[in-house]
Design a protein around this motif. Structure first.
Motif, PDB file in Angstrom:
ATOM      1  N   ASP A 113      -5.912   5.950 -13.648  1.00  0.00           N
ATOM      2  CA  ASP A 113      -6.610   5.436 -12.473  1.00  0.00           C
ATOM      3  C   ASP A 113      -6.565   3.909 -12.448  1.00  0.00           C
ATOM      4  N   GLU A 114      -6.547   3.301 -13.634  1.00  0.00           N
ATOM      5  CA  GLU A 114      -6.500   1.834 -13.706  1.00  0.00           C
ATOM      6  C   GLU A 114      -5.246   1.298 -13.010  1.00  0.00           C
ATOM      7  N   VAL A 115      -4.101   1.916 -13.315  1.00  0.00           N
ATOM      8  CA  VAL A 115      -2.845   1.468 -12.705  1.00  0.00           C
ATOM      9  C   VAL A 115      -2.833   1.782 -11.215  1.00  0.00           C
ATOM     10  N   LEU A 116      -3.255   2.990 -10.846  1.00  0.00           N
ATOM     11  CA  LEU A 116      -3.256   3.366  -9.426  1.00  0.00           C
ATOM     12  C   LEU A 116      -4.165   2.437  -8.626  1.00  0.00           C
ATOM     13  N   ASP A 117      -5.317   2.115  -9.190  1.00  0.00           N
ATOM     14  CA  ASP A 117      -6.244   1.230  -8.481  1.00  0.00           C
ATOM     15  C   ASP A 117      -5.659  -0.178  -8.329  1.00  0.00           C
ATOM     16  N   ALA A 118      -4.951  -0.632  -9.363  1.00  0.00           N
ATOM     17  CA  ALA A 118      -4.333  -1.966  -9.281  1.00  0.00           C
ATOM     18  C   ALA A 118      -3.271  -1.985  -8.186  1.00  0.00           C
ATOM     19  N   TYR A 119      -2.452  -0.934  -8.129  1.00  0.00           N
ATOM     20  CA  TYR A 119      -1.455  -0.821  -7.060  1.00  0.00           C
ATOM     21  C   TYR A 119      -2.142  -0.823  -5.696  1.00  0.00           C
ATOM     22  N   ALA A 120      -3.141   0.043  -5.554  1.00  0.00           N
ATOM     23  CA  ALA A 120      -3.787   0.232  -4.248  1.00  0.00           C
ATOM     24  C   ALA A 120      -4.396  -1.077  -3.761  1.00  0.00           C
ATOM     25  N   GLN A 121      -5.059  -1.771  -4.653  1.00  0.00           N
ATOM     26  CA  GLN A 121      -5.705  -3.035  -4.291  1.00  0.00           C
ATOM     27  C   GLN A 121      -4.657  -4.071  -3.879  1.00  0.00           C
ATOM     28  N   ALA A 122      -3.570  -4.132  -4.659  1.00  0.00           N
ATOM     29  CA  ALA A 122      -2.512  -5.095  -4.367  1.00  0.00           C
ATOM     30  C   ALA A 122      -1.861  -4.791  -3.020  1.00  0.00           C
ATOM     31  N   LEU A 123      -1.610  -3.515  -2.773  1.00  0.00           N
ATOM     32  CA  LEU A 123      -0.887  -3.147  -1.550  1.00  0.00           C
ATOM     33  C   LEU A 123      -1.773  -3.236  -0.313  1.00  0.00           C
ATOM     34  N   GLU A 124      -3.065  -3.043  -0.492  1.00  0.00           N
ATOM     35  CA  GLU A 124      -3.965  -3.196   0.659  1.00  0.00           C
ATOM     36  C   GLU A 124      -3.944  -4.650   1.139  1.00  0.00           C
ATOM     37  N   ALA A 125      -3.944  -5.575   0.175  1.00  0.00           N
ATOM     38  CA  ALA A 125      -3.918  -6.994   0.539  1.00  0.00           C
ATOM     39  C   ALA A 125      -2.649  -7.326   1.321  1.00  0.00           C
ATOM     40  N   VAL A 126      -1.523  -6.762   0.890  1.00  0.00           N
ATOM     41  CA  VAL A 126      -0.266  -7.006   1.583  1.00  0.00           C
ATOM     42  C   VAL A 126      -0.266  -6.326   2.950  1.00  0.00           C
ATOM     43  N   ALA A 127      -0.760  -5.085   3.012  1.00  0.00           N
ATOM     44  CA  ALA A 127      -0.775  -4.334   4.280  1.00  0.00           C
ATOM     45  C   ALA A 127      -1.596  -5.074   5.327  1.00  0.00           C
ATOM     46  N   GLU A 128      -2.674  -5.709   4.905  1.00  0.00           N
ATOM     47  CA  GLU A 128      -3.502  -6.441   5.864  1.00  0.00           C
ATOM     48  C   GLU A 128      -2.715  -7.557   6.540  1.00  0.00           C
ATOM     49  N   ILE A 129      -1.928  -8.273   5.748  1.00  0.00           N
ATOM     50  CA  ILE A 129      -1.093  -9.336   6.317  1.00  0.00           C
ATOM     51  C   ILE A 129      -0.045  -8.740   7.249  1.00  0.00           C
ATOM     52  N   GLU A 130       0.594  -7.659   6.808  1.00  0.00           N
ATOM     53  CA  GLU A 130       1.680  -7.068   7.590  1.00  0.00           C
ATOM     54  C   GLU A 130       1.173  -6.483   8.907  1.00  0.00           C
ATOM     55  N   VAL A 131       0.046  -5.774   8.842  1.00  0.00           N
ATOM     56  CA  VAL A 131      -0.499  -5.160  10.059  1.00  0.00           C
ATOM     57  C   VAL A 131      -0.966  -6.250  11.029  1.00  0.00           C
ATOM     58  N   ALA A 132      -1.561  -7.314  10.501  1.00  0.00           N
ATOM     59  CA  ALA A 132      -2.010  -8.410  11.368  1.00  0.00           C
ATOM     60  C   ALA A 132      -0.821  -9.056  12.076  1.00  0.00           C
ATOM     61  N   ARG A 133       0.292  -9.175  11.360  1.00  0.00           N
ATOM     62  CA  ARG A 133       1.480  -9.788  11.974  1.00  0.00           C
ATOM     63  C   ARG A 133       1.988  -8.966  13.142  1.00  0.00           C
ATOM     64  N   VAL A 134       2.116  -7.627  12.967  1.00  0.00           N
ATOM     65  CA  VAL A 134       2.646  -6.835  14.084  1.00  0.00           C
ATOM     66  C   VAL A 134       1.614  -6.691  15.197  1.00  0.00           C
ATOM     67  N   ALA A 135       0.321  -6.767  14.846  1.00  0.00           N
ATOM     68  CA  ALA A 135      -0.714  -6.629  15.870  1.00  0.00           C
ATOM     69  C   ALA A 135      -0.640  -7.771  16.880  1.00  0.00           C
ATOM     70  N   ALA A 136      -0.002  -8.884  16.462  1.00  0.00           N
ATOM     71  CA  ALA A 136       0.134 -10.026  17.361  1.00  0.00           C
ATOM     72  C   ALA A 136       1.167  -9.765  18.454  1.00  0.00           C
ATOM     73  N   GLU A 137       1.957  -8.698  18.315  1.00  0.00           N
ATOM     74  CA  GLU A 137       2.940  -8.360  19.345  1.00  0.00           C
ATOM     75  C   GLU A 137       2.220  -7.954  20.632  1.00  0.00           C
ATOM     76  N   ALA A 138       2.728  -8.443  21.752  1.00  0.00           N
ATOM     77  CA  ALA A 138       2.067  -8.164  23.027  1.00  0.00           C
ATOM     78  C   ALA A 138       2.131  -6.680  23.389  1.00  0.00           C
ATOM     79  N   GLU A 139       3.314  -6.072  23.241  1.00  0.00           N
ATOM     80  CA  GLU A 139       3.456  -4.675  23.650  1.00  0.00           C
ATOM     81  C   GLU A 139       3.206  -3.724  22.485  1.00  0.00           C
ATOM     82  N   PRO A 140       2.344  -2.717  22.670  1.00  0.00           N
ATOM     83  CA  PRO A 140       2.034  -1.775  21.593  1.00  0.00           C
ATOM     84  C   PRO A 140       3.275  -1.072  21.046  1.00  0.00           C
ATOM     85  N   ILE A 141       4.230  -0.746  21.929  1.00  0.00           N
ATOM     86  CA  ILE A 141       5.418  -0.030  21.458  1.00  0.00           C
ATOM     87  C   ILE A 141       6.252  -0.917  20.542  1.00  0.00           C
ATOM     88  N   VAL A 142       6.282  -2.221  20.843  1.00  0.00           N
ATOM     89  CA  VAL A 142       7.015  -3.165  19.989  1.00  0.00           C
ATOM     90  C   VAL A 142       6.319  -3.268  18.635  1.00  0.00           C
TER      91      VAL A 142
END
Lengths: 201, 201
Positions: free
Chosen positions: B141-170
């Motif tokens: 669980d220690e390793v899985l939690d470290a992965y999950a925490q690390a990837l959540e931080a990255v996903a937040e940046i990535e999702v925020a970047r695409v959310a800036a797109e004007a069109e939802p389909i884009v």
């Protein structure tokens, strides 16, 4: 142990093991007479390594040989352990651009990552950055830094875990196999994180 | 634009584009006469999506179709965007064990990740945990939690970047393609981090 026990414990057929012995992927056993040899835990571990590399990571026997050779070479050297993963880096279709190579060096420098001058990962990453640029998905330094920071934290846990292994060769084996085996876990957790973050109000 | 311009700008031959139109991977253009149709930026984007999925991610046309359909279905729905990545989850050779399924649920709960009940990533991760256990590489669980925490931080940046797109389909297109295209970057940075951390005194 005899060949039959090695087969039972590794889950590989006697024919397969004999083939691996013949092509040198597994070192020979100790001849106990003209008709049989005995094998040890090191043989069992090596067979499991070969099996994980072929079955789970999908490597060809030629690629497995390069990984196995690198593991053997790095065995007793702490610093060389990272080099055991070099053969996992894919062959590149073309040379990366000078601009991307430069960006990789800057990234390494920002994170104080000291890689061997001839580590193939530098060129692999630079080529991946080129591909992203061609497809209009330019990787910003912000994203690369977030990845690097996140993965360094994980690598510290993973390296500490294998460093606890008593035998250096076992540590090298576990680091290489662990890197490969955990890749599906990492990629799936990333997709999960995307879904979870996207679903937030 | 006409077909010739669509071909020049997408880098795909006219024959290939006609094939994609015939099998429905790309929606038809607007007929301007009985002999020619005009195409728009949305066609160009769709062709680039199909090209990235086949060339870079190595998906079959059948897999590409499932991704494209999911992108279209998720288009205007913020929450459904994560579901556009479901078709990327591989088919499983066998059902995951109940114990691993339970561990995945606990992991999601620990990180407050709310995934759809039918998200295929749950079973994909559980099956990966089973494989690690069989090969004696149990994921703590220690390793899985470290992965999950690390990837959540990255996903937040990535999702925020695409959310800036004007069109939802884009935004949906960019999230799916970005997930795939950045996987080599992620895996290479992980190997680099291993080498850098291993090399520390």
């Amino acid at each position: 142990m005899r060949l039959a026990e090695l087969s039972a414990r590794s889950g590989l057929s006697i024919a397969t093991i004999k083939y691996y012995l013949r092509v040198g992927l597994v070192p020979p056993g100790t001849m106990q007479s003209s008709t049989w040899a005995s094998y040890y835990d090191s043989h069992l571990r090596r067979l499991r390594l070969v099996r994980a590399l072929t079955d789970v990571a999908g490597l060809s026997l030629e690629e497995v040989r390069r990984v196995v050779d690198a593991v053997d070479a790095s065995g007793s050297d702490h610093q060389a352990r990272g080099a055991a993963q070099w053969p996992l880096s894919p062959a590149l279709a073309r040379e990366p651009s000078a601009a991307s190579v430069e960006r990789v060096e800057e990234l390494l420098s920002r994170h104080s990552w000291e890689l061997a001058t001839n580590s193939p990962h530098r060129r692999t990453l630079a080529a991946a950055l080129d591909t992203l640029e061609v497809l209009d998905f330019v990787a910003t330094d912000e994203v690369l830094d977030a990845y690097a920071q996140a993965l360094e934290a994980v690598a510290e846990i993973e390296v500490a875990r294998v460093a606890a292994e008593a035998e250096p060769i076992v540590a090298a084996e576990r680091l290489v196999v662990g890197t490969l085996l955990y890749e599906p876990v990492l990629l799936t957790l990333r997709r999960m994180a995307h879904e979870a973050v996207s679903a937030r109000p």
